[in-house]
Design a protein around this motif. Structure first.
Motif, PDB file in Angstrom:
ATOM      1  N   SER A  75      -1.283  -0.840   3.095  1.00  0.00           N
ATOM      2  CA  SER A  75      -1.659  -2.073   2.402  1.00  0.00           C
ATOM      3  C   SER A  75      -2.132  -1.823   0.976  1.00  0.00           C
ATOM      4  O   SER A  75      -2.391  -2.779   0.230  1.00  0.00           O
TER       5      SER A  75
ATOM      6  N   GLN B  99       3.789  -0.590   1.828  1.00  0.00           N
ATOM      7  CA  GLN B  99       4.672  -1.331   2.732  1.00  0.00           C
ATOM      8  C   GLN B  99       5.822  -1.976   1.966  1.00  0.00           C
ATOM      9  O   GLN B  99       6.988  -1.906   2.381  1.00  0.00           O
TER      10      GLN B  99
ATOM     11  N   THR C 174       2.740  -2.635  -2.881  1.00  0.00           N
ATOM     12  CA  THR C 174       2.071  -1.856  -1.857  1.00  0.00           C
ATOM     13  C   THR C 174       3.013  -0.806  -1.284  1.00  0.00           C
ATOM     14  O   THR C 174       4.229  -0.838  -1.511  1.00  0.00           O
TER      15      THR C 174
END
Length: 260
Positions: free
Chosen positions: A129, A94, A92
């Protein structure tokens, strides 16, 4: 000088890719490496980052940079945004950004810096996400730069950051580089877009077949007849303005951010 390279040679087996180049980068500068494909630009920055063996001398703030020691060099303050971005597509957004802070021990400050990157690049916050592979080319480039900045480098190596980007997003990236310089970050920039690169750089080196052909102030090189004819389509840069800032998908750079 922050970075001093002396008599650097890099070989790929029998291929001698870089032939004894010298270059200097002072703190707070944008220094550009320009030249055609195969000139040795990417090889040079990969060697500085510690990803390739080399002979010669590379010094960062008077301390030797060892070949083949990429993690050590990262911890010393050298961060590379590679050609092609090098994002981890199956992870992802992140998770990609978290890779930028793995070498830091100040976990609380690192977490704050990560949130600061989301403020600097709002589109990444929206996509945090989602898989990095689903980002557009421009968004992936922002992710790659943000990840590099999270290591808090003193010297940022950027290898072809505008490659494959639409004109507006390429202008956004060049403006981002200028904004980073305003925070005090030092940048060594590899680019084939010589015209635009020489508009934002302080100094530049022209490489050809692994050798430095000429170097000097970017403004002077931009108006050099030989460089103008060979790399800029015969037109000098005098009187031209840097391209307009991009507003691709509403993404902006927070000039007031304290993060590099």
């Amino acid at each position: 000088m922050m970075l001093q390279v002396r008599d650097m040679h890099v070989r790929y087996g029998p291929i001698h890719a870089v032939h004894g180049i010298d270059l200097d980068v002072a703190a707070g500068e944008i220094v550009a490496l320009i030249g055609a494909n195969g000139a040795g630009k990417t090889t040079t920055v990969k060697a500085i980052a510690g990803l390739l063996p080399f002979s010669g001398s590379v010094m960062l703030d008077g301390r030797p940079v060892k070949p083949g020691a990429a993690e050590r060099n990262l911890r010393a303050g050298i961060s590379l945004v590679p050609e092609g971005r090098g994002i981890l597509g199956r992870m992802t957004v992140q998770e990609n950004l978290q890779m930028g802070i793995y070498c830091r021990n100040d976990k609380r400050e690192a977490a704050a810096d990560l949130e600061g990157m989301y403020q600097r690049f709002p589109i990444l916050a929206e996509r945090r996400s989602g898989l990095a592979s689903l980002l557009s080319g421009g968004e992936q480039q922002m992710l790659a730069i943000a990840r590099a900045l999270l290591s808090r480098p003193r010297l940022l190596l950027l290898d072809e950051p505008s490659l494959g980007l639409a004109p507006k997003m390429a202008s956004f990236v060049f403006d981002l580089i200028l904004s980073l310089r305003e925070t005090g970050l030092t940048v060594l920039l590899v680019e084939q877009k010589a015209r635009h690169t020489l508009k934002i750089a302080d100094r530049a080196y022209l490489l050809e077949l692994g050798r430095v052909v000429t170097s000097g102030r970017a403004k002077d090189l931009a108006n050099d007849p030989v460089i103008s004819q060979t790399f800029l389509g015969g037109r000098p840069l005098a009187g031209e303005e840097v391209g307009a800032r991009a507003d691709d998908q509403g993404v902006g750079v927070s000039a007031g951010s304290s993060l590099r």
